[in-house]
Design a protein around this motif. Sequence first.
Motif, mmCIF file in Angstrom:
data_model
loop_
_atom_site.group_PDB
_atom_site.id
_atom_site.type_symbol
_atom_site.label_atom_id
_atom_site.label_comp_id
_atom_site.label_asym_id
_atom_site.label_seq_id
_atom_site.Cartn_x
_atom_site.Cartn_y
_atom_site.Cartn_z
ATOM 1 N N ASP A 126 0.885 -0.847 0.182
ATOM 2 C CA ASP A 126 -0.417 0.038 -0.180
ATOM 3 C C ASP A 126 1.192 1.071 0.058
ATOM 4 O OD1 ASP A 126 -2.388 1.566 0.405
ATOM 5 O OD2 ASP A 126 -2.075 2.205 2.035
ATOM 6 N N ASP A 127 0.360 2.327 -0.822
ATOM 7 C CA ASP A 127 1.876 3.151 -0.745
ATOM 8 C C ASP A 127 1.286 4.004 0.356
ATOM 9 O OD1 ASP A 127 -1.773 4.417 -1.038
ATOM 10 O OD2 ASP A 127 -0.828 6.355 -1.992
ATOM 11 N N THR A 128 0.451 3.674 1.763
ATOM 12 C CA THR A 128 1.191 4.367 3.006
ATOM 13 C C THR A 128 1.591 4.098 4.261
ATOM 14 O OG1 THR A 128 -1.408 3.134 3.948
ATOM 15 C CG2 THR A 128 -1.389 5.724 2.833
ATOM 16 N N GLN A 129 2.261 2.496 3.577
ATOM 17 C CA GLN A 129 2.859 1.845 4.118
ATOM 18 C C GLN A 129 4.288 2.399 4.497
ATOM 19 O OE1 GLN A 129 4.400 -0.207 6.582
ATOM 20 N NE2 GLN A 129 3.018 -1.677 6.219
ATOM 21 N N ALA A 130 4.112 2.286 5.817
ATOM 22 C CA ALA A 130 6.530 3.033 6.220
ATOM 23 C C ALA A 130 6.970 2.941 5.291
ATOM 24 C CB ALA A 130 6.103 3.759 6.895
ATOM 25 N N ALA A 131 6.600 1.508 5.316
ATOM 26 C CA ALA A 131 8.176 0.515 4.726
ATOM 27 C C ALA A 131 8.502 0.549 3.559
ATOM 28 C CB ALA A 131 8.062 -0.984 5.475
ATOM 29 N N THR A 132 9.888 0.818 2.873
ATOM 30 C CA THR A 132 9.000 0.724 1.529
ATOM 31 C C THR A 132 10.698 -0.318 0.739
ATOM 32 O OG1 THR A 132 11.121 2.877 1.414
ATOM 33 C CG2 THR A 132 8.776 3.434 1.074
ATOM 34 N N SER A 133 11.232 -0.932 1.637
ATOM 35 C CA SER A 133 12.658 -1.541 1.250
ATOM 36 C C SER A 133 12.690 -2.940 1.752
ATOM 37 C CB SER A 133 13.590 -0.981 1.599
ATOM 38 O OG SER A 133 14.204 -0.750 2.662
ATOM 39 N N PHE A 284 8.639 -1.715 -3.901
ATOM 40 C CA PHE A 284 9.551 -2.395 -2.746
ATOM 41 C C PHE A 284 10.821 -2.020 -3.651
ATOM 42 C CE2 PHE A 284 8.537 -3.481 1.712
ATOM 43 C CZ PHE A 284 7.415 -3.035 1.749
ATOM 44 N N THR A 285 11.910 -1.790 -2.740
ATOM 45 C CA THR A 285 13.075 -1.655 -3.329
ATOM 46 C C THR A 285 13.687 -3.189 -2.491
ATOM 47 O OG1 THR A 285 13.774 0.826 -2.925
ATOM 48 C CG2 THR A 285 15.630 -0.838 -2.535
ATOM 49 N N ILE A 286 14.519 -3.814 -3.653
ATOM 50 C CA ILE A 286 15.081 -4.879 -3.205
ATOM 51 C C ILE A 286 16.536 -4.519 -2.735
ATOM 52 C CG2 ILE A 286 14.171 -7.816 -3.276
ATOM 53 C CD1 ILE A 286 12.253 -5.809 -2.705
ATOM 54 N N ASP A 287 17.793 -5.396 -1.741
ATOM 55 C CA ASP A 287 18.620 -5.580 -1.228
ATOM 56 C C ASP A 287 19.070 -4.378 -2.189
ATOM 57 O OD1 ASP A 287 18.273 -8.367 -1.045
ATOM 58 O OD2 ASP A 287 19.057 -9.184 -2.595
ATOM 59 N N THR A 293 14.084 2.163 -13.949
ATOM 60 C CA THR A 293 14.294 1.957 -15.455
ATOM 61 C C THR A 293 15.800 1.425 -15.513
ATOM 62 O OG1 THR A 293 12.180 3.441 -16.600
ATOM 63 C CG2 THR A 293 14.598 2.811 -17.648
ATOM 64 N N ALA A 294 16.249 2.701 -15.445
ATOM 65 C CA ALA A 294 18.169 2.316 -15.107
ATOM 66 C C ALA A 294 18.486 0.789 -14.602
ATOM 67 C CB ALA A 294 18.319 3.350 -14.648
ATOM 68 N N ASN A 295 17.823 0.644 -13.524
ATOM 69 C CA ASN A 295 17.800 -0.445 -12.849
ATOM 70 C C ASN A 295 17.510 -1.965 -13.248
ATOM 71 O OD1 ASN A 295 20.116 0.546 -10.573
ATOM 72 N ND2 ASN A 295 17.954 0.777 -8.801
ATOM 73 N N PRO A 308 16.592 -7.206 -8.362
ATOM 74 C CA PRO A 308 17.472 -8.039 -8.699
ATOM 75 C C PRO A 308 16.135 -9.281 -9.641
ATOM 76 C CG PRO A 308 17.747 -7.432 -5.967
ATOM 77 C CD PRO A 308 16.593 -6.197 -7.122
ATOM 78 N N LEU A 309 15.290 -8.401 -9.259
ATOM 79 C CA LEU A 309 13.817 -8.787 -9.778
ATOM 80 C C LEU A 309 13.014 -8.814 -10.883
ATOM 81 C CD1 LEU A 309 11.153 -9.385 -6.555
ATOM 82 C CD2 LEU A 309 13.285 -11.352 -7.418
ATOM 83 N N ALA A 310 14.340 -8.318 -12.128
ATOM 84 C CA ALA A 310 14.240 -8.029 -13.382
ATOM 85 C C ALA A 310 14.161 -9.033 -13.991
ATOM 86 C CB ALA A 310 15.527 -6.368 -13.783
ATOM 87 N N ARG A 311 13.648 -8.721 -15.242
ATOM 88 C CA ARG A 311 13.257 -9.670 -16.586
ATOM 89 C C ARG A 311 13.024 -9.260 -17.899
ATOM 90 N NH1 ARG A 311 6.862 -12.368 -15.365
ATOM 91 N NH2 ARG A 311 5.752 -10.286 -15.140
ATOM 92 N N PHE A 312 12.939 -10.110 -19.032
ATOM 93 C CA PHE A 312 12.482 -9.653 -20.036
ATOM 94 C C PHE A 312 10.952 -10.259 -19.902
ATOM 95 C CE2 PHE A 312 16.808 -10.275 -20.663
ATOM 96 C CZ PHE A 312 17.389 -9.175 -21.432
ATOM 97 N N LEU A 313 10.339 -9.571 -21.261
ATOM 98 C CA LEU A 313 9.277 -10.212 -21.637
ATOM 99 C C LEU A 313 9.100 -11.379 -23.495
ATOM 100 C CD1 LEU A 313 6.839 -7.328 -21.168
ATOM 101 C CD2 LEU A 313 7.177 -9.350 -19.314
#
Length: 374
Positions: A126-133, A284-287, A293-295, A308-313
């Motif tokens: 949720d966009d109101t969740q204080a944790a972001t990573s 979320f930011t992961i690791d 887009t850059a990452n 870490p969870l990037a992929r191709f389509l």
Amino acid sequence: MNTTGKLVLSALSVLGLAACAVSGTDEAEVLGESQEALINGTEFYGSDTLFNAITAAINQAGLSASLDYLGTGSGKGEQCLEGTGAAPCNTKAQTIAPMSRDLQGSCDSGQKSNRIALDAIYILADDTQAATSATSANIKGAFCGDGSGSPATCANFDTWGELTTGSSNPSNAIKLYRRDDISGTTDTFKSLTGCTTFCAGVKIIVEDLIAGPRLSTDSAGTLGTPNTSSIVTYSGAPTAAAPCLQTDSATDCIGKLAGANVDALAYAGGDGLRPSNPFANQAFTIDSKAPTTANIRKIITDPSNKYPLARFLYLNEGNGSRATAETNFLNWIIANPQTFENTLTASGFIACDPGNPLDCGATGTTCPRNSSLP
């Protein structure tokens, strides 16, 4: 969910045409009994993540009267591509399959593995969740424990305080949602995290072709009767308890569920991102790597430093006899690569190379690329 497709399926069911069922518990839950019929050359299956983009492209190509994209999952698309499902998918029922993962297994002669864009598996809250990573290890723990789904290891990560620091409600249980087992997004999530079996508390969202998204524990829809899903609002304004609509794809619904409760956590492809209200979510930011887009593009340029969870389509091709409507759609993509790529990016996906549409570098892992694509 394509409402035109649902009406077509309903009419076919009335005519008593054979259902295209597949093996597996989750797959049976998606398909139900006699819910769908496949007419070669006019309807095709594939990634639910790509549902909105492929449907929009069919409309842009002027083929909506002759071709209907049903989504449901990459696994279903590949089964109907290769003829490995139950009748009528025991024969090759389609020759193109939009997929959120590559073809599995060895490459058959004539098959093609076409990377068309980049995406990521986003960890949504949720966009109101204080944790972001969070760390990738803890994301794995929340969904799969040690990877085996054992109750003891799942219990180590079932509250927000165990998942990450700075959360809104550290002692609250995490409300977890995922796609079913015919989803390419689920295949990729499992592969990238080392998950083999999910924790028992993770709720599964499946695609019901007649009645929209639902929980796997809800009854499937039947002809003329909606399913019993508690997460769908069938009339009036959606609520936080039932934020999804009957016309939503499963990916759309997962994004809304993640944005409807501060304790929710889910994974989905780019089509599940919801930057605006109601039911806005965040990724979320992961690791320590944000899904920018850059990452995500670093999967091509700097794989060790990618999100870490990037992929191709993919838009994969089979080796059966291609029907006219499928031929027309593929030819339109080949003739209009920039327009097709613009449709993909409008749905939240990422161009591999902004200067060269549909050019994603190396071929897929199992098959050569269509030489007609850039």
